[in-house]
Design an enzyme around this catalytic site. Sequence first.
Site, mmCIF file in Angstrom:
data_model
loop_
_atom_site.group_PDB
_atom_site.id
_atom_site.type_symbol
_atom_site.label_atom_id
_atom_site.label_comp_id
_atom_site.label_asym_id
_atom_site.label_seq_id
_atom_site.Cartn_x
_atom_site.Cartn_y
_atom_site.Cartn_z
ATOM 1 N N ARG A 120 22.080 46.477 48.306
ATOM 2 C CA ARG A 120 22.979 45.605 49.087
ATOM 3 C C ARG A 120 23.179 44.226 48.458
ATOM 4 O O ARG A 120 23.595 43.277 49.118
ATOM 5 C CB ARG A 120 22.485 45.439 50.520
ATOM 6 N N LYS A 142 35.502 38.316 41.386
ATOM 7 C CA LYS A 142 36.095 39.646 41.598
ATOM 8 C C LYS A 142 35.335 40.620 40.714
ATOM 9 O O LYS A 142 35.241 40.412 39.496
ATOM 10 C CB LYS A 142 37.567 39.646 41.162
ATOM 11 N N GLU A 184 45.984 33.996 28.737
ATOM 12 C CA GLU A 184 45.521 33.495 30.039
ATOM 13 C C GLU A 184 45.396 31.965 30.008
ATOM 14 O O GLU A 184 45.612 31.299 31.016
ATOM 15 C CB GLU A 184 44.185 34.147 30.436
ATOM 16 N N LYS A 226 41.090 27.664 37.454
ATOM 17 C CA LYS A 226 40.828 28.884 38.224
ATOM 18 C C LYS A 226 39.859 28.591 39.371
ATOM 19 O O LYS A 226 40.042 29.076 40.492
ATOM 20 C CB LYS A 226 40.299 30.009 37.312
ATOM 21 N N GLU A 236 42.028 36.041 48.017
ATOM 22 C CA GLU A 236 43.440 36.223 47.650
ATOM 23 C C GLU A 236 44.337 36.477 48.865
ATOM 24 O O GLU A 236 45.135 37.406 48.900
ATOM 25 C CB GLU A 236 43.600 37.342 46.612
ATOM 26 N N ARG A 240 45.614 32.225 45.635
ATOM 27 C CA ARG A 240 44.993 32.902 44.478
ATOM 28 C C ARG A 240 45.987 33.852 43.798
ATOM 29 O O ARG A 240 45.858 34.152 42.616
ATOM 30 C CB ARG A 240 43.724 33.645 44.909
ATOM 31 N N ASN A 244 48.287 35.567 39.330
ATOM 32 C CA ASN A 244 48.917 36.794 38.829
ATOM 33 C C ASN A 244 50.227 36.521 38.097
ATOM 34 O O ASN A 244 50.972 37.452 37.780
ATOM 35 C CB ASN A 244 49.196 37.765 39.982
ATOM 36 N N HIS A 247 51.681 38.850 35.557
ATOM 37 C CA HIS A 247 50.915 40.090 35.625
ATOM 38 C C HIS A 247 51.699 41.272 36.205
ATOM 39 O O HIS A 247 51.371 42.409 35.897
ATOM 40 C CB HIS A 247 49.619 39.880 36.418
ATOM 41 N N HIS A 251 51.434 44.347 34.026
ATOM 42 C CA HIS A 251 50.863 45.628 34.461
ATOM 43 C C HIS A 251 51.871 46.753 34.283
ATOM 44 O O HIS A 251 51.504 47.865 33.901
ATOM 45 C CB HIS A 251 50.426 45.554 35.921
ATOM 46 N N HIS A 264 45.484 43.848 27.503
ATOM 47 C CA HIS A 264 45.953 43.237 28.746
ATOM 48 C C HIS A 264 46.621 41.881 28.464
ATOM 49 O O HIS A 264 47.719 41.602 28.954
ATOM 50 C CB HIS A 264 44.750 43.081 29.684
#
Length: 364
Positions: A120, A142, A184, A226, A236, A240, A244, A247, A251, A264
Amino acid sequence: MLYETINLTVGEHQYPIYVGSDLLSNADLLRPYVAGRRAFLISNETVGPLFAPTLRQVLTDVELDEHFLPDGEAFKTLDRVTETVEHLIARGHTRDTTIVALGGGVVGDTAGFTAAVYQRGVPFVQIPTTLLAQVDASVGGKTAVNHALGKNMIGAFYQPQAVVIDTDTLNSLPERERIAGVAEVIKHGIMADKTYFAWVEAHLENILAQDPEVMSHAIARSCQIKSEIVADDEKEKGRRALLNLGHTFGHAIESALGYGEWLHGEAVGAGLVMAADLSARMKMLAPSDAFRIRSVVEKAGLPAMPPLQVVDQLRELMSRDKKASDAGLRLILVRSIGEAVVVPDVPEALIAETISAREALCGG
Ligand SMILES: NC(=O)c1ccc[n+]([C@@H]2O[C@H](COP(=O)([O-])OP(=O)(O)OC[C@H]3O[C@@H](n4cnc5c(N)ncnc54)[C@H](O)[C@@H]3O)[C@@H](O)[C@H]2O)c1
């Protein structure tokens, strides 16, 4: 040994991000984050042999177990997490163990998720070793692994105890990976700080040549940007999403080409230019600013447009996205350099124009 410290506060949790040269061998800095007497290092077969020996020398009074995953996005899976958990159990690790993630974003995401779920949740420390992980993946909590049906489909928000960014680790990083990380860095300037964007433009050659001071500043400023956003919106729900920027197009390019064909960051490079182009078509962004964005992406050695062979597929992918949401396609666009915004209902025809354009709409 000089380094910068950025303190990130997320809810009740606060942790430092250290950025500087030669930090891996800094016992005073690392040791306090291994609370108990045991730690479990998760790395991969490429990065582990490069830097684990230094960590072993530094954490002399810590019983350090190691687990090296195979290298690659293909191994960012629940199976590898299960296998890692089996090692943790077999070696008798308890909730007092600290997990140390040493590697790029793949290792960081996998190790972070393992730390979130093992008994946990156990403490973990991020030691990112790619530029992309240093300016992006290691910051913000994340964590996730992929599922056959989608990328990052199984994950958790789980913050580390500390992020230790040793800029020297970038010396062994292949050039293509380094350049992908620059996408980035550019993104952070476009979305949040025009002064930083201008600094990146002016120092791009030094960034590409890995000038240590310039790299430290770029990484620290990106982490700051960030961190400020994550502190405001960990899960998000709002701001946040601005991270993206570039992105959605990125993507779509990765998915149309097949993951792994472009890195990426390369897809994000083209995605940033496309977001700027679309912003200019929407008359939100001055064409001269779209031009600056395109120039810096090109000068960094990143692709500035999608590959010709996937243009039709991209149009289809983006309109399928639109059909999935009643409100039309929601995109992150650029109002001015230093200010990204969420635009809820972007006309499909303009998106199609942007995808088809072989020259971005921009003035000199
Ligand atoms: N959690 C987040 O917020 C977040 C954000 C962005 C990306 N990501 C994830 O990050 C991953 C991509 O990360 P990445 O770009 O770091 O790729 P990566 O982790 O695959 O690393 C790229 C390659 O560089 C090698 N490498 C790493 N450090 C090295 C070093 N110092 N010297 C030599 N080789 C080195 C790796 O072994 C790998 O082969 C994706 O899975 C993506 O989903 C997560």
